[in-house]
Scaffold this motif. Structure first.
Motif, PDB file in Angstrom:
ATOM      1  N   SER A  85       0.839  -1.204   0.000  1.00  0.00           N
ATOM      2  CA  SER A  85       0.000   0.000   0.000  1.00  0.00           C
ATOM      3  C   SER A  85       0.868   1.246   0.000  1.00  0.00           C
ATOM      4  O   SER A  85       2.009   1.228   0.461  1.00  0.00           O
ATOM      5  N   ASN A  87       0.456   5.041   1.416  1.00  0.00           N
ATOM      6  CA  ASN A  87      -0.411   5.682   2.397  1.00  0.00           C
ATOM      7  C   ASN A  87      -0.303   7.207   2.405  1.00  0.00           C
ATOM      8  O   ASN A  87      -0.545   7.842   3.430  1.00  0.00           O
ATOM      9  N   VAL A  99       3.205   6.920   8.427  1.00  0.00           N
ATOM     10  CA  VAL A  99       3.416   5.786   7.533  1.00  0.00           C
ATOM     11  C   VAL A  99       3.182   6.250   6.094  1.00  0.00           C
ATOM     12  O   VAL A  99       2.124   6.781   5.750  1.00  0.00           O
ATOM     13  N   LYS A 102       3.796   0.452   2.797  1.00  0.00           N
ATOM     14  CA  LYS A 102       4.028  -0.843   3.457  1.00  0.00           C
ATOM     15  C   LYS A 102       4.429  -1.885   2.426  1.00  0.00           C
ATOM     16  O   LYS A 102       3.873  -1.944   1.334  1.00  0.00           O
ATOM     17  N   ASP A 104       5.194  -6.112   1.829  1.00  0.00           N
ATOM     18  CA  ASP A 104       4.737  -7.419   2.340  1.00  0.00           C
ATOM     19  C   ASP A 104       5.710  -7.937   3.393  1.00  0.00           C
ATOM     20  O   ASP A 104       6.880  -8.205   3.115  1.00  0.00           O
ATOM     21  N   PRO A 105       5.272  -8.149   4.676  1.00  0.00           N
ATOM     22  CA  PRO A 105       6.188  -8.507   5.757  1.00  0.00           C
ATOM     23  C   PRO A 105       6.263 -10.012   6.051  1.00  0.00           C
ATOM     24  O   PRO A 105       6.943 -10.412   7.015  1.00  0.00           O
ATOM     25  N   THR A 180       9.690  -2.990   6.552  1.00  0.00           N
ATOM     26  CA  THR A 180       8.548  -3.201   5.659  1.00  0.00           C
ATOM     27  C   THR A 180       7.488  -2.107   5.836  1.00  0.00           C
ATOM     28  O   THR A 180       6.610  -1.961   4.978  1.00  0.00           O
ATOM     29  N   THR A 181       7.573  -1.348   6.913  1.00  0.00           N
ATOM     30  CA  THR A 181       6.709  -0.182   7.111  1.00  0.00           C
ATOM     31  C   THR A 181       7.564   1.057   6.931  1.00  0.00           C
ATOM     32  O   THR A 181       8.448   1.333   7.737  1.00  0.00           O
ATOM     33  N   GLU A 197       1.507   0.977  -5.864  1.00  0.00           N
ATOM     34  CA  GLU A 197       1.360  -0.215  -5.044  1.00  0.00           C
ATOM     35  C   GLU A 197       1.112  -1.439  -5.940  1.00  0.00           C
ATOM     36  O   GLU A 197       0.540  -1.333  -7.028  1.00  0.00           O
TER      37      GLU A 197
END
Length: 448
Positions: A85, A87, A99, A102, A104-105, A180-181, A197
């Motif tokens: 995403s 944000n 943020v 993001k 993929d974690p 990842t963030t 994204e």
């Protein structure tokens, strides 16, 4: 009758010639004397004058610079993965820690779990090894050798070190998972999004995700000639210097700030020194990459005599001004100028406060001339002078009127006759009619 026609024609022609001569050369004595008086006498010279004044004059140093964001960062991914995403909105103001995107974690969460499990396993082994060491120490050398005791002690220390390594692995996995963030590194403004994204991002991507800039406050880098460096360093040592950011045409003040730093070396190629000033930029009139003019206030001259710049003239002997006296007589007076800009000149010597100096109308002005002073406002409209074309038209009209007068006088003087001509010359048809009339008279016995 022929003689009568000839006399009438001569009279008419003479009247016309006399009228033309009169209008061309016969001016009235009053008008001739007035024109001579106007040509021989010169009136006072019309000028515009303003008063000198005593004022505090600020001294500025001006340079050209470019706006630079106080902080600039290209936000990039620090780990590989799919962008889940985005944000933020393009051009959005964000706070530090907000943020932005993001990744993929899942993979990095698994690595963290694995590191945690490894540490738990090593902690269990360490607990068992410590118990074995305690038993060996209780029995002592009567049951086992000292070598076994020392080996068990070394094994305990080895497993303790392994647990510390596991803890470090957990911290590393936690940090990677945190990457990842993606968060904002400082308060600023986002630019145009560089990736959408759903795309795979990598830590080595050059473009990044977005570029952030801090625009409040903001900096301006500008240059000044090295000749102004002594005045600059002296003024900056006495306190903070005020800087004004102006538009490229120098007419609009964009913001007011303070000088932040003077560079520690002069550019040898250009002979200039770089400076940096910070501006609050509350109204956001300054933008990164924008070219601006910078005006730096370095000193203020207190209570000096100032005159309008347009009053200062330059001649072979130096600068001078025309001072208007109480009797409206212009006096050419030499002056010394200590500083001058596009509006005012600081007079070091030659003038006092309140004197009236000429600012416009120097064409016919000379020392001792009588002047007619105005304040520069629009004068009253005077009747427009006749153009040459209009004057010639009126003159031709007067000549025509004189000719008509001559014709009318000739008509009144000549006796009435049926075949008398009213204009100079006669047509062939008129001649035929006249001959026919003459023959008819002869036939009837009349004398010619």
């Amino acid at each position: 009758m022929t003689l009568l026609r000839w006399v009438s024609t001569v009279v008419i022609v003479g009247a016309i010639a006399g009228g033309v001569y009169y209008m061309m050369h016969g001016q009235a004595p009053d008008s001739v004397s007035a024109s001579r008086r106007g040509a021989g006498m010169g009136g006072p010279v019309a000028v515009i004058a303003k008063n000198t004044d005593r004022a505090d004059v600020p001294i500025y140093l001006e340079g050209v610079g470019s706006v630079k964001a106080l902080n600039t960062a290209t936000v990039r991914a620090q780990v590989d993965g799919r962008l889940l995403s985005v944000n933020f909105n393009e051009g959005q103001d964000v706070k530090k820690g907000d943020v932005l995107a993001k990744i993929d974690p899942v993979t990095y969460q698994a690595q963290l779990d694995q590191a945690i499990a490894k540490k738990a396993l090593d902690e269990a082994l360490l607990a068992n090894t410590k118990k074995d060491l305690e038993r060996f120490q209780k029995v002592g050398t009567l049951a086992i050798s000292q070598q076994q005791i020392d080996t068990q002690l070394a094994l305990v220390k080895q497993q303790e070190a392994q647990i510390k390594s596991d803890a470090a692995s957990i911290e590393n996995a936690t940090a990677i998972l945190g990457y990842t963030t993606i968060v904002a590194p400082f308060d600023g403004r986002t630019g145009i999004r560089l990736v959408d994204e759903g795309n795979l991002v990598h830590s080595g991507d050059a473009g990044g995700i977005v570029v952030m800039t801090q625009v409040q406050p903001i900096s301006v880098l500008f240059t000044l000639p090295q000749q102004q460096l002594p005045m600059l360093t002296k003024s900056s040592a006495e306190g903070k210097l005020t800087a004004y950011a102006l538009s490229t045409d120098g007419q609009t003040e964009l913001d007011t700030g303070t000088l932040k730093v003077i560079d520690n070396q002069v550019d040898q190629q250009t002979g200039t020194i770089r400076l940096k000033a910070d501006f609050p930029n509350e109204k956001r009139q300054l933008w990164p990459g924008q070219f601006v003019n910078v005006r730096l206030l370095v000193d203020t001259l207190k209570g000096v005599i100032v005159a309008p710049t347009e009053a200062v003239q330059r001649g072979p002997d130096g600068t001078y001004v025309y001072v208007v006296g109480a009797d409206n007589t212009a006096e050419m007076r030499p002056v010394k100028i200590s500083r001058q800009d596009e509006k005012f000149a600081v007079i070091a010597d030659g003038l006092t406060e309140g004197e009236k100096v000429v600012t416009s109308g120097f064409g016919r002005l000379k020392d001792g001339a009588t002047v007619s002073v105005s304040d520069g406002k629009a004068p009253e409209q005077s009747p427009p002078a006749l153009s040459k074309k209009s004057a010639d038209g009126k003159k031709a009209a007067r000549v025509g009127d004189a000719a008509n007068v001559g014709v009318q006088s000739a008509q009144a003087t000549a006796p009435a006759a049926p075949d008398a001509a009213l204009v100079t010359g006669s047509t062939s048809e008129d001649k035929k009619n006249s001959d026919k009339h003459r023959h008819s008279h002869r036939d009837n016995g009349a004398s010619p």
